[in-house]
Design an enzyme around this catalytic site. Sequence first.
Site, PDB file in Angstrom:
ATOM      1  N   PHE A 229       1.283   5.676   0.908  1.00  0.00           N
ATOM      2  CA  PHE A 229       1.161   6.468   2.139  1.00  0.00           C
ATOM      3  C   PHE A 229      -0.103   7.314   2.192  1.00  0.00           C
ATOM      4  O   PHE A 229      -0.500   7.781   3.250  1.00  0.00           O
ATOM      5  CB  PHE A 229       2.388   7.383   2.304  1.00  0.00           C
ATOM      6  CG  PHE A 229       2.316   8.636   1.471  1.00  0.00           C
ATOM      7  CD1 PHE A 229       1.620   9.752   1.938  1.00  0.00           C
ATOM      8  CD2 PHE A 229       2.904   8.703   0.211  1.00  0.00           C
ATOM      9  CE1 PHE A 229       1.517  10.906   1.165  1.00  0.00           C
ATOM     10  CE2 PHE A 229       2.802   9.849  -0.562  1.00  0.00           C
ATOM     11  CZ  PHE A 229       2.107  10.947  -0.078  1.00  0.00           C
TER      12      PHE A 229
ATOM     13  N   CYS B 217      -4.718  10.240  -5.488  1.00  0.00           N
ATOM     14  CA  CYS B 217      -4.537   9.806  -6.874  1.00  0.00           C
ATOM     15  C   CYS B 217      -5.658  10.328  -7.752  1.00  0.00           C
ATOM     16  O   CYS B 217      -5.535  10.375  -8.968  1.00  0.00           O
ATOM     17  CB  CYS B 217      -4.496   8.296  -6.958  1.00  0.00           C
ATOM     18  SG  CYS B 217      -6.058   7.552  -6.491  1.00  0.00           S
TER      19      CYS B 217
ATOM     20  N   GLU C  30       5.657   2.175   4.661  1.00  0.00           N
ATOM     21  CA  GLU C  30       6.555   2.345   5.815  1.00  0.00           C
ATOM     22  C   GLU C  30       6.437   3.738   6.432  1.00  0.00           C
ATOM     23  O   GLU C  30       6.896   3.972   7.535  1.00  0.00           O
ATOM     24  CB  GLU C  30       8.004   2.058   5.404  1.00  0.00           C
ATOM     25  CG  GLU C  30       8.603   3.007   4.358  1.00  0.00           C
ATOM     26  CD  GLU C  30       8.241   2.654   2.915  1.00  0.00           C
ATOM     27  OE1 GLU C  30       7.278   1.869   2.714  1.00  0.00           O
ATOM     28  OE2 GLU C  30       8.901   3.160   1.991  1.00  0.00           O
ATOM     29  N   ARG C  31       5.775   4.665   5.701  1.00  0.00           N
ATOM     30  CA  ARG C  31       5.615   6.017   6.262  1.00  0.00           C
ATOM     31  C   ARG C  31       4.416   6.106   7.196  1.00  0.00           C
ATOM     32  O   ARG C  31       4.359   6.981   8.054  1.00  0.00           O
ATOM     33  CB  ARG C  31       5.400   7.032   5.140  1.00  0.00           C
ATOM     34  CG  ARG C  31       6.533   7.081   4.147  1.00  0.00           C
ATOM     35  CD  ARG C  31       6.273   8.211   3.158  1.00  0.00           C
ATOM     36  NE  ARG C  31       6.979   8.012   1.923  1.00  0.00           N
ATOM     37  CZ  ARG C  31       8.280   8.164   1.774  1.00  0.00           C
ATOM     38  NH1 ARG C  31       9.028   8.494   2.803  1.00  0.00           N
ATOM     39  NH2 ARG C  31       8.842   7.976   0.593  1.00  0.00           N
TER      40      ARG C  31
ATOM     41  N   SER D 286       2.994   4.400  -6.704  1.00  0.00           N
ATOM     42  CA  SER D 286       3.542   5.125  -7.848  1.00  0.00           C
ATOM     43  C   SER D 286       3.779   4.201  -9.046  1.00  0.00           C
ATOM     44  O   SER D 286       3.846   2.975  -8.892  1.00  0.00           O
ATOM     45  CB  SER D 286       4.874   5.755  -7.454  1.00  0.00           C
ATOM     46  OG  SER D 286       5.804   4.724  -7.181  1.00  0.00           O
TER      47      SER D 286
ATOM     48  N   ALA E 225       0.823  -1.222   0.000  1.00  0.00           N
ATOM     49  CA  ALA E 225       0.000   0.000   0.000  1.00  0.00           C
ATOM     50  C   ALA E 225       0.857   1.273   0.000  1.00  0.00           C
ATOM     51  O   ALA E 225       2.010   1.259   0.426  1.00  0.00           O
ATOM     52  CB  ALA E 225      -0.919  -0.017   1.219  1.00  0.00           C
TER      53      ALA E 225
HETATM   54  P1  NAD Z   1       5.210   4.472  -3.641  1.00  0.00           P
HETATM   55  O1  NAD Z   1       5.174   3.754  -4.936  1.00  0.00           O
HETATM   56  O2  NAD Z   1       6.417   5.239  -3.276  1.00  0.00           O
HETATM   57  O3  NAD Z   1       4.976   3.416  -2.450  1.00  0.00           O
HETATM   58  C1  NAD Z   1       3.951   2.434  -2.527  1.00  0.00           C
HETATM   59  C2  NAD Z   1       4.458   1.136  -1.921  1.00  0.00           C
HETATM   60  O4  NAD Z   1       5.503   0.599  -2.751  1.00  0.00           O
HETATM   61  C3  NAD Z   1       5.033   1.300  -0.528  1.00  0.00           C
HETATM   62  O5  NAD Z   1       4.556   0.241   0.270  1.00  0.00           O
HETATM   63  C4  NAD Z   1       6.542   1.258  -0.742  1.00  0.00           C
HETATM   64  O6  NAD Z   1       7.204   0.639   0.334  1.00  0.00           O
HETATM   65  C5  NAD Z   1       6.702   0.448  -2.002  1.00  0.00           C
HETATM   66  N1  NAD Z   1       7.790   0.963  -2.860  1.00  0.00           N
HETATM   67  C6  NAD Z   1       8.143   2.250  -3.055  1.00  0.00           C
HETATM   68  N2  NAD Z   1       9.133   2.355  -3.964  1.00  0.00           N
HETATM   69  C7  NAD Z   1       9.427   1.106  -4.338  1.00  0.00           C
HETATM   70  C8  NAD Z   1      10.345   0.557  -5.268  1.00  0.00           C
HETATM   71  N3  NAD Z   1      11.172   1.327  -5.977  1.00  0.00           N
HETATM   72  N4  NAD Z   1      10.357  -0.775  -5.422  1.00  0.00           N
HETATM   73  C9  NAD Z   1       9.533  -1.552  -4.731  1.00  0.00           C
HETATM   74  N5  NAD Z   1       8.634  -1.088  -3.836  1.00  0.00           N
HETATM   75  C10 NAD Z   1       8.576   0.223  -3.642  1.00  0.00           C
HETATM   76  O7  NAD Z   1       3.910   5.389  -3.601  1.00  0.00           O
HETATM   77  P2  NAD Z   1       3.516   6.475  -2.505  1.00  0.00           P
HETATM   78  O8  NAD Z   1       4.417   7.652  -2.639  1.00  0.00           O
HETATM   79  O9  NAD Z   1       3.390   5.825  -1.178  1.00  0.00           O
HETATM   80  O10 NAD Z   1       2.042   6.862  -3.002  1.00  0.00           O
HETATM   81  C11 NAD Z   1       1.771   7.882  -3.931  1.00  0.00           C
HETATM   82  C12 NAD Z   1       1.491   7.324  -5.298  1.00  0.00           C
HETATM   83  O11 NAD Z   1       0.431   6.383  -5.235  1.00  0.00           O
HETATM   84  C13 NAD Z   1       1.018   8.393  -6.279  1.00  0.00           C
HETATM   85  O12 NAD Z   1       1.630   8.170  -7.523  1.00  0.00           O
HETATM   86  C14 NAD Z   1      -0.482   8.158  -6.379  1.00  0.00           C
HETATM   87  O13 NAD Z   1      -1.085   8.578  -7.581  1.00  0.00           O
HETATM   88  C15 NAD Z   1      -0.539   6.669  -6.245  1.00  0.00           C
HETATM   89  N6  NAD Z   1      -1.844   6.237  -5.808  1.00  0.00           N
HETATM   90  C16 NAD Z   1      -2.655   5.637  -6.734  1.00  0.00           C
HETATM   91  C17 NAD Z   1      -3.942   5.252  -6.369  1.00  0.00           C
HETATM   92  C18 NAD Z   1      -4.857   4.614  -7.370  1.00  0.00           C
HETATM   93  O14 NAD Z   1      -5.830   3.992  -6.954  1.00  0.00           O
HETATM   94  N7  NAD Z   1      -4.584   4.741  -8.660  1.00  0.00           N
HETATM   95  C19 NAD Z   1      -4.387   5.448  -5.060  1.00  0.00           C
HETATM   96  C20 NAD Z   1      -3.522   6.052  -4.143  1.00  0.00           C
HETATM   97  C21 NAD Z   1      -2.247   6.439  -4.530  1.00  0.00           C
END
Ligand code: NAD
EC number: 1.2.1.27
Length: 541
Positions: A197, A329, A224-225, A274, A195
């Site tokens: 943050f 998002c 983790e945040r 992301s 999931a």
């Molecule tokens: P993020 O991708 O940084 O983190 C999401 C999860 O992936 C976390 O649990 C993290 O530990 C893990 N993660 C992060 N970087 C990684 C990597 N390089 N390799 C493997 N795992 C990794 O996202 P975020 O900053 O927590 O959330 C914001 C993003 O989520 C925005 O782009 C937003 O648009 C998107 N989002 C999309 C929806 C949707 O339904 N489309 C909903 C909410 C958020």
Amino acid sequence: SDDGRVSSKVKSPWYSASPYSSSVPTVKLFIDGKFVESKSDKWIDIHNPATNEVIGRVPQATKAEMDAAIVSCKRAFPAWADTSVLSRQQVLLRYQQLIKENLKEIAKLITLEQGKTLADAEGDVFRGLRKLGAPYGTFGKEQRKMGGKDPRMGEVVEHACSVTSLMMGETMPSITKDMDLYSYRLPLGVCAGIAPFNFPAMIPLWMFPMAMVCGNTFLMKPSERVPGATILLAKLLQDSGAPDGTLNIIHGQHEAVNFICDHPDIKAISFVGSNQAGEYIFERGSRHGKRVQANMGAKNHGVVMPDANKENTLNQLVGAAFGAAGQRCMALSTAILVGEARKWLPELVERAKNLRVNAGDQPGADLGPLITPQAKERVCDLIDSGTKEGASILLDGRKIKVKGYENGNFVGPTIISNVKPNMTCYKEEIFGPVLVVLETETLDEAIQIVNNNPYGNGTAIFTTNGATARKYAHLVDVGQVGVNVPIPVPLPMFSFTGSRSSFRGDTNFYGKQGIQFYTQLKTITSQWKEEDATFSSPAVV
Ligand code: NAD
């Protein structure tokens, strides 16, 4: 405290005194029905985004702990899958009640870790939305009057309680003599969730309740945040009667993600976050033969026609662009003003100026801080890029100071106009309280811009002309469309249907699609010939 303010010293059951620090509490793992202290030597600090104080530490679970979590999920699966669907439904019915009873506590924790306002945090628990349409539009006075409450409380846990209808298979009797054909929907086994943050309660709740009500067991890795809400939600699920091992929670970053993508006992992965992480997890998980659904980033456009209801449209734009500090998002982060609607820009700026930026637990706050100092820096850099590439900053939130919270990651509402599709601030998902504004002469040009953008999460049109609305909804290549509704997140009996670069996979989150994702079909062709029976009842005359 009594004034509703969240103290950074809050001690909750899901934190415990840490062996690694005398002052900073730690977040536990949830393994086989127990909240356990990790033995990891790698920990990540959790900050209150309004102050940047360290409020806790989350472990990066060790390999042994992650293995233990999977063993627990696997061991619990056969009995849980065999538990009657009515009993699983009962657990979820109790669960939705407990979530409502503990709403305030979960919301306070979300505000502490994530920074959003308490009203937004309550919405996060209920669904991440207060109410379709109006409340986002009535950002400010009216929203405060509502106290952020959503009278409908329509969310995914409640929807999961409909499993008795949703999980039904199909039948076709007498396909030939004495032969019937029927199918069951059966759980997959161990499923996992990763999931982001920005919705610490809503998004985990899109995942494990749907999976578990279908008879799967689940391994959850929260962001983790913001790990606290998931731990509290696990406690409530346990109190609702979910047997030990049906839900396990691990914490961490890349190692935990790779573990989930690679482990042969995990059959399906739900990811939200992301594009960078989502594409990676989709590829790596798929390569290991798993089902993967990945909801990812966005750039959502609101097309404003000159015949729109001006008052409603401007209110809705302001709410949908700046609410939750733009960290949604489905934030409506791009406005396309068509024809004479461009004249509304000064009024849009005035309304955005009136929003109150403050720590999320402060009364009257409309938007809180961004999640980290790095997120703030990134957003400010993207605003800078607008100036450098020839756009105009009509409202600049970069220098905002919030009294008493000088160290927080605050950015005030920002509006960038004269934006062109080749500019960086248009191409990147900003994920902050920034509205970029483009102008076109016609609806067709606006549709072309939206369809040329790679993302397809959500879009909205504002108009009083039904034919215009219909044309837009028909021609726009975006998976979720609002007509005079700024953030068209479908209710949970439908599915979340973002498209193009906003989604990888072929089965969406929640609704009927969610049930499909977490189940597999078994189809039985059976023939019972009366003449073969060793005992036949006497014919009734
Ligand atoms: P993020 O991708 O940084 O983190 C999401 C999860 O992936 C976390 O649990 C993290 O530990 C893990 N993660 C992060 N970087 C990684 C990597 N390089 N390799 C493997 N795992 C990794 O996202 P975020 O900053 O927590 O959330 C914001 C993003 O989520 C925005 O782009 C937003 O648009 C998107 N989002 C999309 C929806 C949707 O339904 N489309 C909903 C909410 C958020």
